[in-house]
Design a protein around this motif. Structure first.
Motif, PDB file in Angstrom:
ATOM      1  N   LEU A 242      37.107  63.753  37.760  1.00 38.43           N
ATOM      2  CA  LEU A 242      37.098  65.029  38.476  1.00 38.43           C
ATOM      3  C   LEU A 242      35.860  65.811  38.039  1.00 38.43           C
ATOM      4  O   LEU A 242      35.849  66.444  36.983  1.00 38.43           O
ATOM      5  CB  LEU A 242      38.386  65.784  38.142  1.00 38.43           C
ATOM      6  N   ARG A 243      34.807  65.778  38.861  1.00 38.04           N
ATOM      7  CA  ARG A 243      33.512  66.329  38.461  1.00 38.04           C
ATOM      8  C   ARG A 243      33.213  67.604  39.257  1.00 38.04           C
ATOM      9  O   ARG A 243      33.309  67.628  40.493  1.00 38.04           O
ATOM     10  CB  ARG A 243      32.408  65.297  38.660  1.00 38.04           C
ATOM     11  N   ILE A 244      32.835  68.668  38.539  1.00 40.24           N
ATOM     12  CA  ILE A 244      32.570  69.966  39.155  1.00 40.24           C
ATOM     13  C   ILE A 244      31.320  70.578  38.535  1.00 40.24           C
ATOM     14  O   ILE A 244      30.808  70.093  37.520  1.00 40.24           O
ATOM     15  CB  ILE A 244      33.750  70.943  38.972  1.00 40.24           C
ATOM     16  N   SER A 245      30.881  71.671  39.138  1.00 41.22           N
ATOM     17  CA  SER A 245      29.829  72.499  38.544  1.00 41.22           C
ATOM     18  C   SER A 245      30.285  73.958  38.647  1.00 41.22           C
ATOM     19  O   SER A 245      30.108  74.594  39.681  1.00 41.22           O
ATOM     20  CB  SER A 245      28.494  72.299  39.265  1.00 41.22           C
ATOM     21  N   ALA A 246      30.914  74.439  37.582  1.00 41.73           N
ATOM     22  CA  ALA A 246      31.434  75.807  37.596  1.00 41.73           C
ATOM     23  C   ALA A 246      30.305  76.821  37.769  1.00 41.73           C
ATOM     24  O   ALA A 246      30.455  77.826  38.464  1.00 41.73           O
ATOM     25  CB  ALA A 246      32.209  76.084  36.308  1.00 41.73           C
ATOM     26  N   LYS A 247      29.160  76.548  37.156  1.00 41.38           N
ATOM     27  CA  LYS A 247      28.017  77.467  37.241  1.00 41.38           C
ATOM     28  C   LYS A 247      27.563  77.659  38.677  1.00 41.38           C
ATOM     29  O   LYS A 247      27.185  78.762  39.089  1.00 41.38           O
ATOM     30  CB  LYS A 247      26.865  76.935  36.394  1.00 41.38           C
ATOM     31  N   ASN A 248      27.608  76.582  39.476  1.00 50.33           N
ATOM     32  CA  ASN A 248      27.188  76.636  40.877  1.00 50.33           C
ATOM     33  C   ASN A 248      28.348  76.897  41.844  1.00 50.33           C
ATOM     34  O   ASN A 248      28.190  76.747  43.048  1.00 50.33           O
ATOM     35  CB  ASN A 248      26.493  75.334  41.268  1.00 50.33           C
ATOM     36  N   GLN A 249      29.508  77.261  41.290  1.00 52.32           N
ATOM     37  CA  GLN A 249      30.708  77.528  42.100  1.00 52.32           C
ATOM     38  C   GLN A 249      31.175  76.294  42.883  1.00 52.32           C
ATOM     39  O   GLN A 249      31.903  76.419  43.880  1.00 52.32           O
ATOM     40  CB  GLN A 249      30.447  78.679  43.092  1.00 52.32           C
ATOM     41  N   ASP A 250      30.780  75.122  42.433  1.00 54.91           N
ATOM     42  CA  ASP A 250      31.181  73.878  43.106  1.00 54.91           C
ATOM     43  C   ASP A 250      32.442  73.351  42.426  1.00 54.91           C
ATOM     44  O   ASP A 250      32.399  72.472  41.561  1.00 54.91           O
ATOM     45  CB  ASP A 250      30.045  72.854  43.031  1.00 54.91           C
TER      46      ASP A 250
END
Length: 440
Positions: free
Chosen positions: A342-350
């Protein structure tokens, strides 16, 4: 049962388009008639009349007055609802006029209390009314609606019937042992019935936890070592900058909380201090709080850094949360190579992959269309009934006299009846309804 007529403001006491002053009791229509420009005494039940509220023939406000005649009303008494303009001053003035003309100011929850005492609803339905008012999600509202429709009674009454069957079996053998057509009482035929009853109770108690989760929300703890992006993830989920985000390890030293709704349920999000060995005393306290929240969590979001190799702290955390309800979230996917999980980018709101996973986790309605007990009172009484029946089962196994066994079985019966309010204490009833808002 109630000799007086009560009145209260049933809508929030604040400026708005409409406010409602509600009256209930034998004199509700007569009292409202004294302060209204149109004769209400001959109005049929469930009708609305346009006119003016007046004070000694001086108009106070334009209003619509609803008349509901007993017994087909919320309280099974005559009920009048004065729909006036929603100013605080005007609403209070109309209430004052009702009180000056013979009504008494209602206590918190007194309208619902009267509905209970008049047999329109049982105690579990009354509690469901308050649950509906306090509902914070679609699922908790659905659960409250089931309660209002009598779901708890449908859950409890078969258990009461089963107990009565056991009691009847014992009674008939005690009173009429000489009858040939009476099934001879043996502990071999009572024990299976008792054990089957206990299995039903255990199933209900297992699911009762779901009811509590629905009401209070799912405590969801974000854990991980420092600088993996827990606070950024919390901010992204809440869509606001609630937690401070810096590149300095140990920035989050205390618990930061927020709420979101996913899959029809409320998630109570808790951002914790990064778990690591710390020298700073304040950070140590924050880490201790984090560990406590982790132990209490219903759902754990384990946040890892996708841009760096796993550390010993990461592995320890994964091992510590193994076997718990959790989602492992790989953050900083924007600066890492593509990979599994489960891969996300919290910094980019993704964070769509995480939201999708949460929706999948709770897309099966937690209620599952089955009735649930909804509060500690109901669960506590059910546990008491279970304890009583376990005593009876142990007595059966010891082949104690049936009339002594019946004492424990009757105690279980009474505890079940108390859930519905059929056997109740006045002090308990007063306490329960005092938690309601005025006018309900």
């Amino acid at each position: 049962m109630f000799s007086d007529t009560i009145a209260a403001i049933s809508t929030p006491l604040q400026e708005g388009a409409i406010s409602i002053v509600r009256l209930s009791g034998d004199q509700a229509i007569a009292i409202a008639n004294k302060i209204f420009s149109v004769d209400l005494t001959r109005k049929p039940s469930h009708t609305i009349t346009y006119g003016f509220v007046h004070d000694q023939n001086k108009p106070v406000d334009e209003a619509l007055v609803s008349v509901f005649r007993a017994p087909k009303t919320y309280t099974r008494e005559d009920v009048v609802e004065i729909n006036c303009h929603g100013g605080v001053f005007i609403t209070r003035k109309i209430l004052t006029l009702a009180l000056a003309n013979g009504a008494r100011l209602a206590k918190p929850g007194e309208f619902t209390m009267r509905a209970f005492y008049h047999g329109r609803i049982d105690l579990s339905q009354a509690e469901a009314v308050e649950d509906m008012i306090e509902a914070a999600s679609d699922t908790s509202a659905d659960m409250a609606l089931q309660g209002i429709r009598g779901s708890v009674r449908r859950l409890i009454e078969p258990l009461i019937d089963d107990i009565m069957d056991i009691i009847a079996n014992i009674e008939v053998n005690i009173d009429y042992p000489e009858y040939d057509d009476v099934e001879t009482l043996t502990f071999e035929n009572l024990l299976p019935k008792t054990e089957a009853w206990l299995k039903k109770i255990d199933r209900i108690l297992e699911r009762a936890q779901n009811g509590q989760i629905v009401k209070r929300g799912i405590d969801t703890v974000l854990v991980g070592r420092p600088n993996v992006g827990k606070s950024s993830l919390l901010n992204a989920l809440l869509e606001e900058d609630k937690a401070i985000v810096t590149s300095i390890p140990g920035t989050t030293r205390d618990i930061v909380e927020g709420r979101i709704h996913v899959g029809g349920v409320q998630l109570n999000l808790i951002d914790t201090a990064g778990l690591r060995q710390a020298d700073d005393e304040i950070e140590k306290i924050g880490i201790q709080k984090s560990k406590q929240k982790l132990d209490e969590a219903d759902l754990i979001l384990v946040v890892l850094d996708a841009s760096a190799p796993l550390t010993d702290e990461d592995r320890q955390l994964l091992e510590q949360t193994s076997g718990r309800l959790r989602l492992v979230v790989w953050n900083k996917a924007d600066i890492s190579k593509p990979g599994e999980g489960l891969r996300i980018s919290a910094k980019n709101q993704d964070i769509e992959p995480l939201l999708h996973a949460l929706n999948e986790l709770y897309e099966q309605n937690i209620l599952n269309e089955e009735p649930l007990l909804s509060n500690e009172r109901q669960i506590g009484l059910l546990k008491s009934a279970r304890a009583d029946m376990i005593k009876a089962k142990q007595a059966m196994e010891m082949e104690i006299e049936p009339d002594l066994i019946e004492i424990d079985i009757m105690a279980a019966h009474d505890h079940l009846k108390e859930i519905l309010g059929d056997v109740s204490r006045d002090d308990l009833i007063d306490t329960l309804f005092s938690k309601f808002c005025l006018g309900k």
